[in-house]
Design an enzyme around this catalytic site. Structure first.
Site, PDB file in Angstrom:
ATOM      1  N   ASP A   1      -9.872   6.577  28.177  1.00  0.00           N
ATOM      2  CA  ASP A   1      -9.834   6.699  26.723  1.00  0.00           C
ATOM      3  C   ASP A   1      -9.769   5.273  26.180  1.00  0.00           C
ATOM      4  O   ASP A   1      -9.437   4.333  26.912  1.00  0.00           O
ATOM      5  CB  ASP A   1      -8.597   7.504  26.315  1.00  0.00           C
TER       6      ASP A   1
ATOM      7  N   ASP B   1      -6.528  13.720  24.686  1.00  0.00           N
ATOM      8  CA  ASP B   1      -6.949  13.426  26.055  1.00  0.00           C
ATOM      9  C   ASP B   1      -6.471  14.478  27.052  1.00  0.00           C
ATOM     10  O   ASP B   1      -6.909  14.481  28.206  1.00  0.00           O
ATOM     11  CB  ASP B   1      -6.413  12.053  26.500  1.00  0.00           C
TER      12      ASP B   1
ATOM     13  N   ASP C   1      -3.843   8.631  26.760  1.00  0.00           N
ATOM     14  CA  ASP C   1      -2.474   8.607  26.251  1.00  0.00           C
ATOM     15  C   ASP C   1      -2.228   9.590  25.113  1.00  0.00           C
ATOM     16  O   ASP C   1      -1.088   9.758  24.689  1.00  0.00           O
ATOM     17  CB  ASP C   1      -2.118   7.198  25.759  1.00  0.00           C
TER      18      ASP C   1
END
Length: 530
Positions: A181, A402, A398
Site C-alpha cells: 500500500d 487494506d 496499514d
C-alpha cells in the site's frame, strides 16, 4: 484502573497503561515494543503504550487499555501462541516419527535375534539391541523444528517484527512478491494540502470551510490535512451531519441543507461529473507533479441563499491537492527486497500520476503499479499475483481498506502504526512503521527455515550413521547415549545461533537519479505525493 481514568506518569517511570496523553509533552523509550532504542517525542493527543519508559516530562495519560488488553500483553500472547503451535513442517516430522519409531523397534528386535542366532551371549545381544534404541531416540528430530521456531520468533520480536503463528513464519520464507500500500506504508502518512482552487464564481474561503466541515469527523490523513489547512487559514467550519466514508471513493456529509462530498476521480467518474475545464487542466498538472487530487462536490441540494447553493444538480465546487513525504528508508527497503530476489508491487487508491511518481522515486517498475484501487480491487490483484507468480505473495499495508488484500495474500504484513483491523488480518505485524522491517521479517523467516532444514538433516544423519554402528555392535549403550545427547545439543545450539541475527543496513542507491529524487536543486528534501 479502568478505561477513561487518568494516570500521572513522572519522568523515568514505566507507563502502566495504554492511553492518550491529555497533558504535557515528553520523550518515550518504546524499545520493548518497537525494537528501536531512540526516544520518541510525544505531546498532547499522542498514543502511548504500557511498558514503555517516560523521559523527561510529567504527563497525564487517559487510559484506553489495561492489563490483558494492552498492546504489550497482546504481543506476549501472540509470541507464546506462535512458539506453542506446530508449523506445517513439524507435522510432517510427526508423521515421519510415527513410522520411524516402529521401524526402530523392529530393527532393535532384529538386532537382538540376529546376535542370538549368531551365537552371541544374551548379554551382548541385549546390549546391542539397547544401543540401537538409545542411539535412535528421536530427541534431536523432535527438537529440530520447535527450537528453531522459538529462536526465530524471539529474535523477530526483539527487532520489532511480531509473527502471529508458525504458518506465517514458514510461509514468509517462500515470498517472491511483496505488494505495498502507499499512504502510511511507503509514505509518512501525514500529507499536507498543497493546493486548493475553487471554481469560478465560488468563494474560496467558504468552499474551504465546507471542505473542512465535511472532513472534520474523518480520521483519514487527507481529512486531517484539509482541517489543518482550514484552521491555518482561519476559516471557520460549520456543523455537519450524516457524515460517512465511502470506501475507496471519499467522504460525504450534510451541511445544513446541502449534500456535499470530498470525492476521488473514480467517484467523480461514477457520478458522471465533469470538472470545469480550468480545474481539470490544473488537476492534470498537479497529478503529473505527483500530487493526490480530490474534489469538493455538491451532490445536489435545496436551493437557497449564498454563492454555493444556487444549483440543485451535482457539480464540482473546488479542487484539492495533497502531498506527502516518502518514509526515509522506503527506497532502500525496496532496493534490499530486489537484492533478495523479491519483486515489489504498488497498490494504491490514488490517481495514476501520483502512483507513477512514487513508483519512480522508489525504483518500482511501471508494470508493477496499480492505481485507483478499491479495497476489493486490491484483493483481486493479490489473487491474480498468487495465480501467476511462483512462490508466495505478501501484502504490506496499514489501513482498514487494506484488510481484504492482507487476508487474500499468502501472508499479510501490517504496520502497527495503522489500524487494528489491518493487524488482525495480517500474519506478521511490524511494530515500527518502517518498510525496512519487511525485508527483515523475510530474512528472519528464511534463516529460521534454513535452521529447521539443517537440524532435520543432522538429526537424520546421526541416526543413519549411528543405528548401523549400534546394530553391528560397534557402539555400546553408554557411547550411544553420549552420541544421542550430543545430537540434541548440536540441534539446539544450531537453532540458538539465530539469536545472533542483526538487522542489515539498507541498500542506499548511489546514482545521480536517486540523489535527485531525495533532494531538489536547493538541497532541500522534496515533498512526495500522498
Amino acid at each position: 484502573m479502568r478505561n477513561g481514568d487518568v494516570a500521572i506518569v513522572r519522568p523515568g517511570e514505566r507507563l502502566p497503561v495504554d492511553g492518550l496523553i491529555r497533558e504535557g509533552r515528553t520523550h518515550v523509550d518504546e524499545s520493548l515494543i518497537t525494537g528501536e532504542s531512540l526516544p520518541v517525542a510525544k505531546e498532547t493527543g499522542a498514543r502511548v503504550t504500557a511498558g514503555s519508559i517516560n523521559g523527561e516530562g510529567v504527563i497525564a495519560v487517559e487510559t484506553t487499555a489495561t492489563g490483558a488488553e494492552t498492546t504489550l500483553a497482546r504481543i506476549i500472547r501472540l509470541v507464546e501462541s506462535a512458539q506453542a503451535e506446530k508449523a506445517p513442517i513439524q507435522r510432517l516430522v510427526d508423521r515421519v516419527s510415527a513410522i520411524f519409531v516402529p521401524v526402530i523397534l523392529g530393527i532393535a528386535l532384529v538386532t537382538l535375534v540376529g546376535w542370538l542366532l549368531m551365537g552371541a551371549g544374551v548379554e551382548t545381544a541385549v546390549l546391542n539391541a539397547v544401543a540401537v534404541l538409545v542411539i535412535a531416540c528421536p530427541c534431536a528430530l523432535g527438537l529440530a523444528t520447535p527450537a528453531a521456531i522459538m529462536a526465530g520468533t524471539g529474535v523477530a520480536a526483539r527487532h520489532g517484527v511480531l509473527i502471529k503463528d508458525p504458518q506465517a513464519l514458514e510461509m514468509a520464507h517462500r515470498i517472491r512478491i511483496v505488494a505495498f500500500d502507499k499512504t502510511g506504508t511507503l509514505t509518512v502518512g501525514k500529507p499536507s494540502m498543497t493546493a486548493f482552487e475553487a471554481d469560478e464564481g465560488v468563494d474560496r474561503a467558504e468552499a474551504l470551510g465546507l471542505a473542512a466541515t465535511v472532513q472534520r469527523l474523518s480520521d483519514h490523513p487527507l481529512a486531517r490535512a484539509v482541517v489543518a489547512a482550514a484552521d491555518e487559514a482561519g476559516v471557520q467550519a460549520v456543523a455537519a451531519s450524516d457524515a460517512k466514508a465511502v470506501a475507496g471513493r471519499g467522504v460525504e456529509a450534510r451541511v445544513g441543507e446541502r449534500h456535499l462530498a470530498i470525492a476521488s476521480d473514480r467517484w467523480l467518474d461514477e457520478l458522471r461529473l465533469v470538472a470545469p475545464e480550468r480545474l481539470a487542466a490544473r488537476a492534470a498538472e498537479l497529478e503529473q507533479l505527483g500530487n493526490t487530487v480530490s474534489w469538493l462536490v455538491d451532490l445536489g441540494g435545496t436551493r437557497g441563499a449564498g454563492d454555493l447553493s444556487r444549483a440543485a444538480t451535482p457539480h464540482v465546487l473546488a479542487l484539492l491537492a495533497f502531498g506527502d513525504s516518502l518514509k526515509p528508508g522506503a527506497r532502500a527497503a525496496i532496493a534490499r527486497l530486489s537484492a533478495m530476489g523479491i519483486k515489489s508491487v504498488l497498490l494504491t487508491g490514488d490517481n495514476a500520476g501520483s502512483a507513477a511518481s512514487v513508483a519512480k522515486s522508489l525504483g518500482i517498475t511501471p508494470d508493477a503499479v496499480h492505481a485507483q484501487m478499491l479495497p476489493a480491487d486490491k484483493a483481486r490483484v493479490i489473487a491474480e499475483l498468487k495465480a501467476s507468480a511462483p512462490g508466495a505473495v505478501a501484502m504490506a499495508g496499514d489501513g482498514i481498506n487494506d484488510a481484504p488484500a492482507l487476508a487474500a495474500a499468502d501472508i499479510g504484513i501490517a504496520m502497527a502504526t495503522g489500524t487494528d483491523v489491518a493487524m488482525e488480518a495480517a500474519g506478521i505485524t511490524l511494530m515500527r512503521g518502517d518498510p525496512a522491517l519487511v525485508a527483515d521479517a523475510i530474512d528472519i523467516a528464511r534463516r529460521t527455515y534454513r535452521k529447521i532444514q539443517q537440524n532435520l538433516f543432522w538429526a537424520f544423519v546421526y541416526n543413519l550413521i549411528g543405528i548401523p554402528l549400534a546394530a553391528f555392535g560397534l557402539l555400546n549403550p553408554m557411547l550411544a547415549g553420549a552420541a544421542m545427547a550430543f545430537s540434541s545439543v548440536s540441534v539446539v545450539t544450531n537453532a540458538l545461533l539465530l539469536r545472533t541475527w542483526r538487522a542489515q543496513a539498507g541498500l542506499v542507491p548511489a546514482d545521480a537519479d536517486a540523489a535527485a529524487d531525495a533532494r531538489g536543486p536547493d538541497g532541500k528534501p522534496i515533498t512526495r505525493p500522498a
